[in-house]
Scaffold this active site. Structure first.
Site, mmCIF file in Angstrom:
data_model
loop_
_atom_site.group_PDB
_atom_site.id
_atom_site.type_symbol
_atom_site.label_atom_id
_atom_site.label_comp_id
_atom_site.label_asym_id
_atom_site.label_seq_id
_atom_site.Cartn_x
_atom_site.Cartn_y
_atom_site.Cartn_z
ATOM 1 N N CYS A 93 3.125 -11.100 -10.798
ATOM 2 C CA CYS A 93 2.766 -11.660 -9.496
ATOM 3 C C CYS A 93 1.443 -12.432 -9.483
ATOM 4 C CB CYS A 93 2.798 -10.579 -8.435
ATOM 5 S SG CYS A 93 2.975 -11.256 -6.776
ATOM 6 N N ARG A 127 6.001 -14.988 3.781
ATOM 7 C CA ARG A 127 6.051 -14.205 2.548
ATOM 8 C C ARG A 127 7.499 -14.007 2.121
ATOM 9 N NH1 ARG A 127 1.197 -12.549 1.303
ATOM 10 N NH2 ARG A 127 1.972 -11.325 -0.442
ATOM 11 N N HIS A 194 7.285 -6.609 -9.144
ATOM 12 C CA HIS A 194 6.124 -5.743 -9.061
ATOM 13 C C HIS A 194 6.344 -4.298 -9.438
ATOM 14 C CE1 HIS A 194 2.654 -7.355 -7.293
ATOM 15 N NE2 HIS A 194 3.291 -8.008 -6.385
HETATM 16 N N1 GLN Z 1 -1.521 -13.437 -3.467
HETATM 17 C C1 GLN Z 1 -0.323 -13.818 -4.096
HETATM 18 C C2 GLN Z 1 0.780 -14.199 -3.122
HETATM 19 O O1 GLN Z 1 0.906 -13.616 -2.039
HETATM 20 C C3 GLN Z 1 0.110 -12.692 -5.005
HETATM 21 C C4 GLN Z 1 0.404 -11.445 -4.259
HETATM 22 C C5 GLN Z 1 0.770 -10.313 -5.099
HETATM 23 O O2 GLN Z 1 0.342 -10.149 -6.276
HETATM 24 N N2 GLN Z 1 1.546 -9.460 -4.487
HETATM 25 O O3 GLN Z 1 1.532 -15.080 -3.427
#
Ligand code: GLN
Length: 251
Positions: A93, A127, A194
């Site tokens: 990520c 998101r 993740h």
């Molecule tokens: N900040 C990045 C995004 O939201 C990565 C987030 C994360 O590692 N969960 O795209």
């Protein structure tokens, strides 16, 4: 065999307990009588080229990414040389985003990356969250399913010709449009998936271990002795089923 792992920025990039992936690698290495030796590499620390067999970078929010991006960009040349010389790498990520050319954050600031993966990331306004199922073919003719969880605002665009980690079966993936997830460059893998990625995808843990072992021992990767992965198989099934029913997008 001793496998040397450099864990980059563990104090900053460890969202969803990404470090759990290291615990899986340690256990699966030990089951084959190999030892994983883990070195934390933080801001300003030296990354010795040739000193490691595997680089690991976890995920983090924009705030943590801003803090480490300049340091990682500075280490970029070393990281690129290490991967060229056969060091394995797994980046998750936020770490995956910063191993490309860079990340344009929500406020329009550019975080420079290590320029390993041929991609660039731009933060979107929504998101992409949910369970993911991918089809991967890391070895020609060997198709494997990878189940995981994604949560990112960044949209990662691979350069033309870049190799993704997998094809999205359910979920969003790199940008919610391309049908691609992650990136693969030799023994280096980057992914948005993740947290407990390796516990429920033991085949991927073993692929990474085999690459790191090949670097440690010299020569090509050789298959590892199989383990009893009954519990892992159940975890994979449950995660894959969740992706089928609740993944970000149906293809
Ligand atoms: N900040 C990045 C995004 O939201 C990565 C987030 C994360 O590692 N969960 O795209």
């Amino acid at each position: 065999m001793k496998i040397s792992v450099a864990h980059l920025y563990p104090d900053y990039l460890n969202i969803y307990a990404d470090r759990g992936n290291i615990a899986v690698l340690t256990r699966r290495a030990a089951a084959r009588r190999h030892e994983l030796s883990i070195e934390a590499v933080g801001l300003g620390d030296e990354l010795g080229p040739g000193a490691h067999d595997l680089l690991y970078v976890g995920g983090g929010q924009d705030r943590e990414q801003t803090l480490i991006a300049p340091d990682l960009a500075e280490k970029g040349e070393t990281v690129r040389t290490m991967v060229e010389e056969g060091c394995a790498l797994l980046a998750v990520c936020g770490g995956y985003q910063l191993l490309g050319r860079g990340y344009w954050g929500r406020d329009g600031t550019f975080m420079p990356g290590a320029e390993l993966f041929p991609h660039e990331t731009v933060a979107g306004t929504t998101r992409m969250i949910g369970d993911v199922l991918l089809e991967c073919e890391l070895e020609p003719g060997v198709r494997q399913m990878l189940a995981g969880f994604e949560n990112h605002a960044g949209r990662t665009r691979l350069d033309p010709g870049a190799e993704p980690l997998g094809r999205v079966v359910y979920g969003f993936g790199n940008d919610g449009e391309s049908g691609h997830e992650g990136c693969r460059l030799g023994r280096a893998l980057g992914t948005y998936l993740h947290g407990p990625l390796l516990p429920r995808n033991p085949w991927l843990a073993d692929w990474i271990l085999a690459q790191a072992l090949a670097h440690a021992a010299g020569g090509s990767p050789t298959p590892l002795e199989p383990l009893d992965d009954e519990v892992e198989a159940v975890a994979h099934r449950v995660a894959a089923e969740r992706a089928r029913t609740r993944g970000g997008r149906k293809r």
